[in-house]
Design a protein around this motif. Sequence first.
Motif, PDB file in Angstrom:
ATOM      1  N   GLU A  30       0.733  -0.772  -0.175  1.00  0.00           N
ATOM      2  CA  GLU A  30       0.358   0.083  -0.513  1.00  0.00           C
ATOM      3  C   GLU A  30       1.049   1.242  -0.314  1.00  0.00           C
ATOM      4  OE1 GLU A  30      -3.710   2.554   0.590  1.00  0.00           O
ATOM      5  OE2 GLU A  30      -3.326   0.273   0.008  1.00  0.00           O
ATOM      6  N   ALA A  31       2.443   1.204   0.672  1.00  0.00           N
ATOM      7  CA  ALA A  31       2.722   2.427   0.433  1.00  0.00           C
ATOM      8  C   ALA A  31       3.496   2.607  -0.927  1.00  0.00           C
ATOM      9  CB  ALA A  31       3.810   2.058   1.904  1.00  0.00           C
ATOM     10  N   ALA A  32       3.636   1.843  -1.038  1.00  0.00           N
ATOM     11  CA  ALA A  32       4.493   1.369  -2.715  1.00  0.00           C
ATOM     12  C   ALA A  32       4.152   2.038  -3.309  1.00  0.00           C
ATOM     13  CB  ALA A  32       4.987   0.416  -2.782  1.00  0.00           C
ATOM     14  N   TYR A  33       2.338   1.926  -3.941  1.00  0.00           N
ATOM     15  CA  TYR A  33       1.836   2.429  -4.254  1.00  0.00           C
ATOM     16  C   TYR A  33       1.194   3.489  -4.263  1.00  0.00           C
ATOM     17  CZ  TYR A  33      -0.049  -1.998  -6.520  1.00  0.00           C
ATOM     18  OH  TYR A  33      -0.602  -3.272  -6.668  1.00  0.00           O
ATOM     19  N   GLU A  34       1.366   3.568  -3.243  1.00  0.00           N
ATOM     20  CA  GLU A  34       0.868   5.354  -2.354  1.00  0.00           C
ATOM     21  C   GLU A  34       2.219   6.008  -3.006  1.00  0.00           C
ATOM     22  OE1 GLU A  34      -0.368   6.036   1.153  1.00  0.00           O
ATOM     23  OE2 GLU A  34      -2.245   4.988   0.555  1.00  0.00           O
ATOM     24  N   TRP A  35       3.957   5.834  -2.738  1.00  0.00           N
ATOM     25  CA  TRP A  35       4.508   6.703  -2.905  1.00  0.00           C
ATOM     26  C   TRP A  35       4.497   6.833  -4.478  1.00  0.00           C
ATOM     27  CZ3 TRP A  35       8.894   4.657  -5.941  1.00  0.00           C
ATOM     28  CH2 TRP A  35      10.067   5.601  -6.346  1.00  0.00           C
ATOM     29  N   VAL A  36       3.856   5.472  -5.748  1.00  0.00           N
ATOM     30  CA  VAL A  36       4.035   5.938  -6.947  1.00  0.00           C
ATOM     31  C   VAL A  36       3.450   6.960  -7.384  1.00  0.00           C
ATOM     32  CG1 VAL A  36       3.208   4.949  -8.904  1.00  0.00           C
ATOM     33  CG2 VAL A  36       4.656   3.590  -7.122  1.00  0.00           C
ATOM     34  N   GLU A  37       2.131   6.789  -6.814  1.00  0.00           N
ATOM     35  CA  GLU A  37       0.913   7.361  -7.239  1.00  0.00           C
ATOM     36  C   GLU A  37       1.029   9.181  -7.245  1.00  0.00           C
ATOM     37  OE1 GLU A  37      -2.271   5.471  -4.574  1.00  0.00           O
ATOM     38  OE2 GLU A  37      -1.857   3.947  -6.416  1.00  0.00           O
ATOM     39  N   ARG A  38       2.455   9.415  -5.840  1.00  0.00           N
ATOM     40  CA  ARG A  38       2.410  10.759  -5.844  1.00  0.00           C
ATOM     41  C   ARG A  38       2.845  11.270  -6.716  1.00  0.00           C
ATOM     42  NH1 ARG A  38       3.253   8.867  -0.209  1.00  0.00           N
ATOM     43  NH2 ARG A  38       5.553   8.654  -0.587  1.00  0.00           N
ATOM     44  N   PRO A  88      -0.887  -3.678 -16.216  1.00  0.00           N
ATOM     45  CA  PRO A  88       0.181  -3.631 -15.140  1.00  0.00           C
ATOM     46  C   PRO A  88       1.420  -2.814 -14.644  1.00  0.00           C
ATOM     47  CG  PRO A  88       0.916  -4.914 -16.861  1.00  0.00           C
ATOM     48  CD  PRO A  88      -0.502  -4.230 -17.179  1.00  0.00           C
ATOM     49  N   GLN A  89       1.222  -1.579 -14.757  1.00  0.00           N
ATOM     50  CA  GLN A  89       2.096  -0.774 -14.638  1.00  0.00           C
ATOM     51  C   GLN A  89       1.745  -0.217 -13.211  1.00  0.00           C
ATOM     52  OE1 GLN A  89       1.887   3.218 -16.822  1.00  0.00           O
ATOM     53  NE2 GLN A  89       0.090   3.278 -16.534  1.00  0.00           N
ATOM     54  N   ALA A  90       0.810  -0.516 -12.454  1.00  0.00           N
ATOM     55  CA  ALA A  90       0.859   0.424 -11.606  1.00  0.00           C
ATOM     56  C   ALA A  90       1.702  -0.613 -10.364  1.00  0.00           C
ATOM     57  CB  ALA A  90      -0.555   0.773 -10.827  1.00  0.00           C
ATOM     58  N   THR A  91       1.173  -1.878 -11.282  1.00  0.00           N
ATOM     59  CA  THR A  91       2.426  -3.265 -10.111  1.00  0.00           C
ATOM     60  C   THR A  91       3.388  -2.797  -9.939  1.00  0.00           C
ATOM     61  OG1 THR A  91       0.418  -4.005  -9.678  1.00  0.00           O
ATOM     62  CG2 THR A  91       2.331  -4.977  -9.165  1.00  0.00           C
ATOM     63  N   ILE A  92       4.054  -2.787 -11.346  1.00  0.00           N
ATOM     64  CA  ILE A  92       5.337  -3.515 -12.021  1.00  0.00           C
ATOM     65  C   ILE A  92       6.071  -1.864 -11.376  1.00  0.00           C
ATOM     66  CG2 ILE A  92       7.302  -3.350 -13.944  1.00  0.00           C
ATOM     67  CD1 ILE A  92       5.040  -4.623 -15.411  1.00  0.00           C
ATOM     68  N   MET A  93       5.363  -0.522 -11.701  1.00  0.00           N
ATOM     69  CA  MET A  93       5.941   0.780 -10.495  1.00  0.00           C
ATOM     70  C   MET A  93       6.310   0.197  -9.291  1.00  0.00           C
ATOM     71  SD  MET A  93       5.468   3.398 -12.458  1.00  0.00           S
ATOM     72  CE  MET A  93       3.331   3.502 -13.032  1.00  0.00           C
ATOM     73  N   MET A  94       5.259  -0.622  -8.692  1.00  0.00           N
ATOM     74  CA  MET A  94       5.449  -0.605  -7.050  1.00  0.00           C
ATOM     75  C   MET A  94       6.560  -1.309  -6.914  1.00  0.00           C
ATOM     76  SD  MET A  94       3.848  -3.526  -4.833  1.00  0.00           S
ATOM     77  CE  MET A  94       3.164  -4.580  -5.422  1.00  0.00           C
ATOM     78  N   LEU A  95       6.296  -2.931  -7.642  1.00  0.00           N
ATOM     79  CA  LEU A  95       7.453  -4.570  -6.915  1.00  0.00           C
ATOM     80  C   LEU A  95       8.641  -3.227  -7.385  1.00  0.00           C
ATOM     81  CD1 LEU A  95       8.084  -6.690  -6.780  1.00  0.00           C
ATOM     82  CD2 LEU A  95       7.823  -7.130  -9.271  1.00  0.00           C
ATOM     83  N   GLY A  96       9.539  -2.106  -7.957  1.00  0.00           N
ATOM     84  CA  GLY A  96      10.424  -1.221  -7.979  1.00  0.00           C
ATOM     85  C   GLY A  96      10.920  -0.752  -6.652  1.00  0.00           C
TER      86      GLY A  96
END
Length: 585
Positions: free
Chosen positions: A164-172, A561-569
């Motif tokens: 969740e925190a990694a997704y939010e980091w990307v989304e900002r 998939p792009q959100a999850t691939i960025m989140m994975l990084g």
Amino acid sequence: MRSRYIDEALRQEFRKVKMKVGFDGGSSVYEFRRNESVDAGQYNFLKDATSAPALSHFDYIIIGGGTAGCALAATLSQNATVLVLERGGSPYDNPAATDIGNFANTLLNITDPSSWSQLFISEDGVFNTRARVLGGGTVLNAGFYSRAEDEFVAEAGWERDEVEAAYEWVERKVAFEPPVERWQTAFRNGLLEAGVVPYNGFTYEHIYGTKVGGTIFDRAGHRHTAADLLEYANPNTIVVYLHASVRKVLFITTKGNSSPKAYGVIFQDANGVFHTAELASQGAGSEVILSAGAIASPQLLMLSGVGPAAHLAAHGVSPIILDHPMVGQGMGDNPMNPVFIPSPKPVEVSLVQVVGIPKFASYIEGGSGLSLSISLTRTFFDGVLNLLNKLKFPSQSISNLLKSLDLGLNVTTQAGVIVQKVSGPLSRGHLELRNTNPDDNPSVTFNYYQDPEDLNNCVKGLSAIISVIDSKGYSSYKYTGVNGRELLNLILALPINLRPRHITSTFDLKQYCMDTTMTIYHYHGGCQVGKVVDNDYKVLGIDALRVIDASTFLKSPGTNPQATIMMLGRYMGQKILREREAFRR
């Protein structure tokens, strides 16, 4: 007990509150520049590979500055020195090319060797592309931003709070709520009328029913890519070399250790000069990481001597570091089948915003107002023909394609297109070397619709699309008297792939699925978890080498998939830094 939808609504409201009060979890300027293009001038660490020294040393060497690689590099740079090697150029060199109105132009620009889009044609006869630009596929795609389903996160064994925190980091940095206008509203209404319910409103979450997802296009139509995540990087500890083509990973076997260990890479610049980058330390906390994507990561492993030994030997790869028969196996690509709907009135330009997520394994997405000129279309097929000649495809296939080009190919802005994407296809293929040049495409087979269940899901998806087109909610965007079933024939007349057409007296949706197969560019596999890498993405049998990108996926996450691939990084970058800190204590 609160529903998942209510919980998501509360999370979205909390995010909005954080934006309003200026709390952004670590990016103090974020909310004041959401609608502004990134100033590449602040990226003083972007350099052309021609400026690289003959030998350099870094704590982490990341091969590929794409969807996962940029997030990973920005994170690792907070507490280590990082080198990113990107074979393409910078999206900031031509910012207008990534705007929403230039989507088709940029994606289909395949004839220029320096373009950001590289054509490849799978052995199945389906046209596809690979990104060769900083930011990877996020520079070329339709921009839809949606998280993975809960089951995907659970099966991956990821920590939910950290995800969740990694997704939010990307989304900002890159995610926005899209402005849903008339065509997308009609599409949404059609989905609901067709039974793809409930309506879940705007959400990043993967929820059954119809929803409005996020987008990486801001309100002005400017694209925000994974390259923007490098704003998080420490500019003093990171270097990104552009036009740096990695030729192979270097390995050493130390005394007392039976496992080979990665210690560096060899890369070539645009002038043909070779450079070597090595890990700064031969101890723990220093690694080579492949983030080159589902095509290049398994290809580079093979070219470096890690893969099926007999296959590598047949191509003259030497030395063979490790016989790893699963490298290149498990290749999957979600097949897409489109329906083109001419409109009696103009429509806005929109890429994917609304998506239908039914209980069966097919996702339904749509876009409108995309313009493909005759000249652009012919230029694309010129590139197709050049590649076919190079690969020595059967001359009859080329001849048939040339004949089909005599059709009046011109998609106007007065139309919409609705597609179905088979989710988690059971059909699987493989990747093999074609030659030893890493800049060339390997041979890739996806075996579309080989599994009957995939074919059944395609039929269900197309049936739902027909219901959408025939709905009252969508009626103002189709010509009176034309039904959804009849519109399927429009695609049969276009050279969308090299697969044979089967014209029969009785229309067969299953045959239509096979004949009109396209890609939605969500290919994955080749370095799968449990087969090539472990749960920490370390290559099995090799030390100091990981693969972190979509090649590790058993299936493509969520609708896109792009959100999850960025989140994975981001997620793995933090995990690696914790391991590094533990080692240094």
